[in-house]
Design a protein around this motif. Sequence first.
Motif, PDB file in Angstrom:
ATOM      1  N   SER A  95       0.844  -1.187   0.000  1.00 27.64           N
ATOM      2  CA  SER A  95       0.000   0.000   0.000  1.00 27.64           C
ATOM      3  C   SER A  95       0.886   1.247   0.000  1.00 27.64           C
ATOM      4  O   SER A  95       2.037   1.223   0.424  1.00 27.64           O
ATOM      5  CB  SER A  95      -0.928   0.005   1.213  1.00 27.64           C
ATOM      6  N   VAL A  96       0.340   2.358  -0.486  1.00 25.40           N
ATOM      7  CA  VAL A  96       1.098   3.597  -0.639  1.00 25.40           C
ATOM      8  C   VAL A  96       0.414   4.703   0.148  1.00 25.40           C
ATOM      9  O   VAL A  96      -0.781   4.967  -0.056  1.00 25.40           O
ATOM     10  CB  VAL A  96       1.210   4.005  -2.126  1.00 25.40           C
ATOM     11  N   HIS A 126      -9.240   5.153  -7.546  1.00 28.76           N
ATOM     12  CA  HIS A 126      -8.057   5.944  -7.870  1.00 28.76           C
ATOM     13  C   HIS A 126      -7.592   5.454  -9.227  1.00 28.76           C
ATOM     14  O   HIS A 126      -7.822   4.289  -9.577  1.00 28.76           O
ATOM     15  CB  HIS A 126      -6.977   5.738  -6.804  1.00 28.76           C
ATOM     16  N   ARG A 128      -4.939   4.504 -10.187  1.00 28.54           N
ATOM     17  CA  ARG A 128      -4.009   3.378 -10.083  1.00 28.54           C
ATOM     18  C   ARG A 128      -4.551   2.255  -9.193  1.00 28.54           C
ATOM     19  O   ARG A 128      -3.812   1.333  -8.860  1.00 28.54           O
ATOM     20  CB  ARG A 128      -2.667   3.857  -9.552  1.00 28.54           C
ATOM     21  N   GLY A 129      -5.810   2.336  -8.784  1.00 27.41           N
ATOM     22  CA  GLY A 129      -6.366   1.292  -7.934  1.00 27.41           C
ATOM     23  C   GLY A 129      -7.518   1.814  -7.088  1.00 27.41           C
ATOM     24  O   GLY A 129      -8.431   2.461  -7.594  1.00 27.41           O
ATOM     25  N   GLN A 131      -8.514   3.706  -3.165  1.00 31.99           N
ATOM     26  CA  GLN A 131      -7.957   4.452  -2.053  1.00 31.99           C
ATOM     27  C   GLN A 131      -8.971   4.535  -0.927  1.00 31.99           C
ATOM     28  O   GLN A 131     -10.184   4.481  -1.149  1.00 31.99           O
ATOM     29  CB  GLN A 131      -7.495   5.853  -2.490  1.00 31.99           C
ATOM     30  N   LEU A 153      -3.282   4.279  -0.932  1.00 33.26           N
ATOM     31  CA  LEU A 153      -3.589   3.697  -2.231  1.00 33.26           C
ATOM     32  C   LEU A 153      -3.307   2.204  -2.184  1.00 33.26           C
ATOM     33  O   LEU A 153      -2.246   1.775  -1.718  1.00 33.26           O
ATOM     34  CB  LEU A 153      -2.723   4.350  -3.307  1.00 33.26           C
ATOM     35  N   ARG A 155      -2.865  -0.505  -4.813  1.00 36.12           N
ATOM     36  CA  ARG A 155      -2.653  -0.540  -6.254  1.00 36.12           C
ATOM     37  C   ARG A 155      -3.295  -1.766  -6.898  1.00 36.12           C
ATOM     38  O   ARG A 155      -3.243  -2.864  -6.361  1.00 36.12           O
ATOM     39  CB  ARG A 155      -1.157  -0.503  -6.558  1.00 36.12           C
ATOM     40  N   GLY A 156      -3.901  -1.533  -8.058  1.00 37.20           N
ATOM     41  CA  GLY A 156      -4.449  -2.618  -8.852  1.00 37.20           C
ATOM     42  C   GLY A 156      -5.801  -3.126  -8.399  1.00 37.20           C
ATOM     43  O   GLY A 156      -6.355  -4.032  -9.035  1.00 37.20           O
ATOM     44  N   ARG A 157      -6.359  -2.571  -7.342  1.00 37.39           N
ATOM     45  CA  ARG A 157      -7.665  -3.027  -6.860  1.00 37.39           C
ATOM     46  C   ARG A 157      -8.765  -2.130  -7.421  1.00 37.39           C
ATOM     47  O   ARG A 157      -8.583  -0.908  -7.550  1.00 37.39           O
ATOM     48  CB  ARG A 157      -7.701  -3.017  -5.334  1.00 37.39           C
ATOM     49  N   LYS A 158      -9.910  -2.722  -7.740  1.00 34.96           N
ATOM     50  CA  LYS A 158     -11.010  -1.968  -8.332  1.00 34.96           C
ATOM     51  C   LYS A 158     -12.204  -1.927  -7.378  1.00 34.96           C
ATOM     52  O   LYS A 158     -12.563  -2.938  -6.772  1.00 34.96           O
ATOM     53  CB  LYS A 158     -11.426  -2.599  -9.665  1.00 34.96           C
TER      54      LYS A 158
END
Length: 288
Positions: A95-96, A126, A128-129, A131, A153, A155-158
């Motif tokens: 996670s970011v 987001h 990029r995925g 958030q 964030l 990433r890659g999750r919808k």
Amino acid sequence: MASARTIELKGEPKLGPMFAKAVATGGRRKGKTLPDVEVVRRDVTPSVTDVADYDAVCGFALSNRLPSTYLHVLVFPLQVALMSDEAFPFPLMGSVHLENTITQHRPVLLGESLELRARAENLRPHFRGAQADLIGEVYVGGELVWEGRSTYLFRGRKVEGEVPPKVDEPDAVEGFGATWRLGADLGRRYAKVSGDVNPIHMNPLAAKALGFPTTIVHGMWSKARMLAAIENRLPDAYEATMSFRKPLLIPSTVSFVAEGARDGGFDLALRNAKKRTEHVRGSVRPLA
């Protein structure tokens, strides 16, 4: 509709085992909704030694007032406990941390007994995925004295919803400021005083495994150091927001700029001293 669940921590949580659990269970996390869970820890009184050690690493002066970012350090393990819970839909590792906002309603003093709370809310797309916001709260005698909002964030999750459009932003403040040289051991030093033992900040191999050339600075160290630089000009009640733009590799040399705003606050920026890459952009505004 299921009722909210409360996880009450009776002692100081250990982040190492929780990070290990997050790694072990990350691949199984496939949900798309946030759990209605709150993590609570009561009767917390920070030790003078712990606060002094934190002050030394982050640049704060010794005081009977807790730095507002130190209260994030206290709340962060509760947020990790929440993200490590089996009901949380996204993996913690990878996670970011995109942004952090701290609202200090009044100074919090050494010796005060604190109640800490954490929850997650505002799941949204987001580009990029996905958030979501991890919320922290600190109470003294039932009074809300501090709030924190950390946007992460995954990433890659919808998730459902429309991705917000990108907004053109003006350049961050620029000009003469302080130059700080960040040693290669900064990640380990901050981990020791914060408990945040995420290996991307401490181990170059772990950082490379997640796509970084080497270890990166904790975002909350950057925020703490930036606030420490203007500590003697902060009001008793304020809101401080920092957005983490690009990972700050260590070792490195950075330039810090603070520019006064008309409302009595500050606009802040932290850049690479040579390339002028913007790593952190921030603002501090007094509360009415």
